[in-house]
Design a protein around this motif. Structure first.
Motif, short mmCIF file in Angstrom:
data_model
loop_
_atom_site.label_atom_id
_atom_site.label_comp_id
_atom_site.label_asym_id
_atom_site.label_seq_id
_atom_site.Cartn_x
_atom_site.Cartn_y
_atom_site.Cartn_z
N GLU A 67 0.83 -1.20 0.00
CA GLU A 67 0.00 0.00 0.00
C GLU A 67 0.86 1.26 0.00
O GLU A 67 0.53 2.24 -0.66
CB GLU A 67 -0.94 -0.01 1.21
CG GLU A 67 -2.06 -1.04 1.08
CD GLU A 67 -3.00 -1.01 2.25
OE1 GLU A 67 -4.20 -1.28 2.06
OE2 GLU A 67 -2.55 -0.74 3.39
N ALA A 68 1.97 1.23 0.74
CA ALA A 68 2.88 2.38 0.76
C ALA A 68 3.42 2.66 -0.63
O ALA A 68 3.48 3.81 -1.08
CB ALA A 68 4.02 2.12 1.75
N ILE A 69 3.83 1.60 -1.34
CA ILE A 69 4.37 1.77 -2.70
C ILE A 69 3.27 2.19 -3.66
O ILE A 69 3.48 3.04 -4.54
CB ILE A 69 5.06 0.47 -3.16
CG1 ILE A 69 6.27 0.18 -2.26
CG2 ILE A 69 5.48 0.57 -4.62
CD1 ILE A 69 6.90 -1.18 -2.50
N ASP A 70 2.09 1.62 -3.52
CA ASP A 70 0.96 1.99 -4.38
C ASP A 70 0.63 3.47 -4.22
O ASP A 70 0.37 4.18 -5.20
CB ASP A 70 -0.25 1.13 -4.01
CG ASP A 70 -1.30 1.10 -5.12
OD1 ASP A 70 -0.99 1.51 -6.25
OD2 ASP A 70 -2.43 0.67 -4.84
N ALA A 71 0.65 3.94 -2.98
CA ALA A 71 0.36 5.36 -2.73
C ALA A 71 1.48 6.25 -3.25
O ALA A 71 1.22 7.33 -3.81
CB ALA A 71 0.15 5.59 -1.23
N ALA A 72 2.73 5.83 -3.07
CA ALA A 72 3.87 6.65 -3.50
C ALA A 72 3.93 6.77 -5.02
O ALA A 72 4.35 7.80 -5.55
CB ALA A 72 5.17 6.05 -2.97
N THR A 73 3.52 5.71 -5.73
CA THR A 73 3.55 5.76 -7.19
C THR A 73 2.26 6.30 -7.78
O THR A 73 2.24 6.78 -8.92
CB THR A 73 3.78 4.35 -7.77
OG1 THR A 73 2.69 3.49 -7.39
CG2 THR A 73 5.09 3.77 -7.26
#
Length: 395
Positions: A67-73
């Motif tokens: 989720e952190a990577i999904d939000a960052a990208t």
């Protein structure tokens, strides 16, 4: 009516009286009322605290990092809704930096995302290898570590972080896991979110469940106090062996779902559940690293066409001896359905599908039940025939 007598109160000597300046309603413009603003999905909102509860080994850390990577990208590979990329702090207190980096690489490789999309946006931090691990509360009485909160507030504001995820909560506390401790800690974290305007997510363990009892949001370690101070709560639920058989998966231990949000329960096949599969990705260093991907519960009619329904109806109509409706009976109608559709009734998942299809086709009159007398003893049972609803005929 007998009213209770007022309890006399004697103010403490030397105490200064408080003055509350509560304001009456004044006319406002409703269009100017601040709206709730989600920074990612429907769980993390700006200025609010969200808590994810889960048992150990469920997959909570894999989900949190994805989720952190999904939000960052801003890709939306988990939510299905692309959005503007944001800066995200992911603090993992249990794993060292090499493990976290490997998991990041696995997520990027699984979704074919170049590293350039997280440079300057994702802040992956290990509490194991960090010089100054984050501790938010200390001591038997639960003393808030204000210096840590001030440092986090400074970091969030300075870097423009919109979402901060801390995983897991137990390693951010050096105090007993009591209601009082978590109420104080949760309140202070909520104040941090409000002060900085960032969405803050906590990952927290549940207590060991009793045999045969499904966990709920109230099973978070330390009681329900933490749940009470969060704006959003959700529970991760591992797939059971029975659910695995129903879904027809090879290993039920590879699957979990967001099964409860604010105590709204739903059966495992409900669209309200978001399912995930734990899988492995071979990264460039030769290591097979665990990650997750969205998974959809198989529906009974997935892949079944109108022509398939017509074939089943015709085969039922052509039976010399009408088949039985009862799945326990010899000559069950489900055997005809399975043969026509190429399903294996020895598999629990296929048998469950056939039962559902038979029920739905009877409800829609593609097939029809008639109660008949059979055998030498004139017993009665329900038999299946072709119904009046021919799927091949347009309405």
């Amino acid at each position: 009516m007998n009213l209770p007598k007022p309890i006399p109160f004697t103010p403490q000597a030397g105490a200064s009286p408080l003055i509350y300046d509560f304001q009456a309603w004044q006319e406002i413009d409703p269009a100017q009322i601040p709206r709730l603003r989600f920074v990612y999905g429907d769980t993390f909102a700006a200025g609010y605290l969200s808590v994810t509860f889960a048992a150990p080994k469920t997959g909570k850390s894999l989900l949190a990092l994805s989720e952190a990577i999904d939000a960052a990208t801003g890709r939306g590979f988990l939510t299905g809704k692309p959005a503007a990329p944001i800066k995200v702090l992911y603090y993992n207190a249990e794993d060292d930096l090499a493990v976290i980096q490997g998991r990041v690489a696995a997520v990027l490789q699984a979704w074919q995302i170049p590293q350039s999309e997280i440079i300057g946006r994702l802040f992956p931090v290990s509490g194991v290898t960090a010089e100054s691990p984050v501790v938010l509360i200390r001591g038997e009485k639960g003393d808030i570590a204000e210096s840590a909160f001030l440092a986090l507030a400074d970091l969030i504001k300075r870097e423009g972080i919109a979402l901060a995820i801390f995983d897991p909560l137990q390693d951010l506390s050096h105090s007993p896991e009591t209601n009082e401790v978590f109420r104080a800690l949760g309140g202070r974290i909520r104040a941090l979110a409000s002060e900085t305007g960032a969405a803050i997510g906590l990952v927290h363990h549940t207590r060991k469940p009793s045999p045969g009892i499904a966990p709920t949001l109230d099973d978070g370690r330390g009681g329900s106090a933490l749940r009470g101070v969060a704006r959003f709560n959700r529970l991760l639920v591992p797939m059971t062996e029975a659910e695995g058989a129903q879904a027809g998966v090879d290993d039920f231990r590879h699957y979990f779902r967001i099964g409860e949000a604010e105590s709204n329960l739903a059966p495992p096949s409900s669209d309200r559940n978001r399912w995930f599969e734990k899988t492995g990705v071979m990264i460039a260093n030769g290591e097979n690293v665990a990650t997750i991907r969205p998974w959809v519960w198989p529906e009974a009619f997935t892949g079944i066409t109108v022509n398939d329904a017509c074939r089943v109806r015709a085969e039922i109509a052509a039976c010399e001896n009408p088949p039985r409706e009862n799945s326990q009976a010899k000559g069950w109608a489900g055997e005809v359905i399975a043969e026509v559709l190429g399903l294996d009734l020895s598999k629990a998942s296929d048998k469950a599908r056939v039962k559902t299809m038979l029920k739905k086709w009877i409800e829609s009159d593609v097939l029809r039940i008639e109660r008949l007398t059979y055998g030498d003893k004139n017993k009665q049972a329900d038999f299946v025939f072709a119904g009046e609803n021919n799927p091949a005929v347009p309405e």
